[in-house]
Design a protein around this motif. Structure first.
Motif, PDB file in Angstrom:
ATOM      1  N   UNK A  71       5.355  47.414  -9.131  1.00  0.00           N
ATOM      2  CA  UNK A  71       6.716  46.890  -9.088  1.00  0.00           C
ATOM      3  C   UNK A  71       6.747  45.422  -8.663  1.00  0.00           C
ATOM      4  N   UNK A  72       5.902  45.062  -7.717  1.00  0.00           N
ATOM      5  CA  UNK A  72       5.848  43.664  -7.267  1.00  0.00           C
ATOM      6  C   UNK A  72       5.454  42.748  -8.417  1.00  0.00           C
ATOM      7  N   UNK A  73       4.464  43.153  -9.186  1.00  0.00           N
ATOM      8  CA  UNK A  73       4.058  42.349 -10.346  1.00  0.00           C
ATOM      9  C   UNK A  73       5.179  42.267 -11.375  1.00  0.00           C
ATOM     10  N   UNK A  74       5.831  43.402 -11.622  1.00  0.00           N
ATOM     11  CA  UNK A  74       6.912  43.462 -12.599  1.00  0.00           C
ATOM     12  C   UNK A  74       8.083  42.572 -12.188  1.00  0.00           C
ATOM     13  N   UNK A  75       8.392  42.552 -10.892  1.00  0.00           N
ATOM     14  CA  UNK A  75       9.529  41.787 -10.375  1.00  0.00           C
ATOM     15  C   UNK A  75       9.149  40.369  -9.951  1.00  0.00           C
ATOM     16  N   UNK A  76       7.863  40.082  -9.990  1.00  0.00           N
ATOM     17  CA  UNK A  76       7.355  38.792  -9.515  1.00  0.00           C
ATOM     18  C   UNK A  76       7.774  38.535  -8.058  1.00  0.00           C
ATOM     19  N   UNK A  77       7.577  39.572  -7.245  1.00  0.00           N
ATOM     20  CA  UNK A  77       7.869  39.511  -5.816  1.00  0.00           C
ATOM     21  C   UNK A  77       6.637  39.964  -5.047  1.00  0.00           C
ATOM     22  N   UNK A  78       6.672  39.777  -3.745  1.00  0.00           N
ATOM     23  CA  UNK A  78       5.543  40.234  -2.927  1.00  0.00           C
ATOM     24  C   UNK A  78       5.651  41.750  -2.728  1.00  0.00           C
ATOM     25  N   UNK A  79       4.509  42.417  -2.541  1.00  0.00           N
ATOM     26  CA  UNK A  79       4.546  43.852  -2.252  1.00  0.00           C
ATOM     27  C   UNK A  79       5.388  44.167  -1.006  1.00  0.00           C
ATOM     28  N   UNK A  80       5.332  43.293  -0.007  1.00  0.00           N
ATOM     29  CA  UNK A  80       6.128  43.506   1.214  1.00  0.00           C
ATOM     30  C   UNK A  80       7.627  43.521   0.895  1.00  0.00           C
ATOM     31  N   UNK A  81       8.080  42.563   0.091  1.00  0.00           N
ATOM     32  CA  UNK A  81       9.493  42.493  -0.278  1.00  0.00           C
ATOM     33  C   UNK A  81       9.906  43.742  -1.051  1.00  0.00           C
ATOM     34  N   UNK A  82       9.079  44.138  -2.007  1.00  0.00           N
ATOM     35  CA  UNK A  82       9.382  45.332  -2.808  1.00  0.00           C
ATOM     36  C   UNK A  82       9.440  46.577  -1.920  1.00  0.00           C
ATOM     37  N   UNK A  83       8.473  46.748  -1.051  1.00  0.00           N
ATOM     38  CA  UNK A  83       8.440  47.926  -0.173  1.00  0.00           C
ATOM     39  C   UNK A  83       9.672  47.976   0.721  1.00  0.00           C
ATOM     40  N   UNK A  84      10.038  46.873   1.289  1.00  0.00           N
ATOM     41  CA  UNK A  84      11.227  46.829   2.158  1.00  0.00           C
ATOM     42  C   UNK A  84      12.489  47.110   1.365  1.00  0.00           C
TER      43      UNK A  84
END
Length: 104
Positions: free
Chosen positions: A83-96
């Motif tokens: 999801x982080x790659x798909x959204x171009x966000x950090x894994x931390x941001x996606x998890x939160x």
């Protein structure tokens, strides 16, 4: 003499018939499938998402609780990374975000 050979032949044929019957029954019987921890984790998590208690219980019985925990953790890590790659966000941001937590 022929009586003895006749009996041996009868025993031989009976044994062959018994073995053939055993093989036929074994083919009809579904074989017990073993599941690895990743299959168990995928089934468990998807059943949880669908709120399917019967499937949750079944998947949880496939492996030990420790193995299931490891598999669920691995699945969570891979999902967050994807999801982080798909959204171009950090894994931390996606998890939160997935957990409804404020940005850190």
């Amino acid at each position: 003499m022929t009586g003895m050979f006749g009996r041996l032949r009868e025993i031989w044929h009976r044994k062959a018939a018994d073995e053939a019957e055993a093989q036929r029954l074994a083919k009809r019987r579904p074989e017990k499938r073993t599941h690895n921890l990743f299959e168990a984790a995928a089934a468990y998590v998807s059943a949880c998402a669908e709120d399917d208690q019967e499937q949750i219980d079944e998947a949880a019985a496939w492996v030990s609780p420790e193995a299931l925990s490891f598999g669920v953790n691995e699945l969570a890590c891979r999902a967050v990374i994807a999801l982080a790659r798909e959204r171009d966000e950090s894994p931390r941001t996606v998890a939160r975000t997935l957990l409804g937590l404020p940005a850190a």
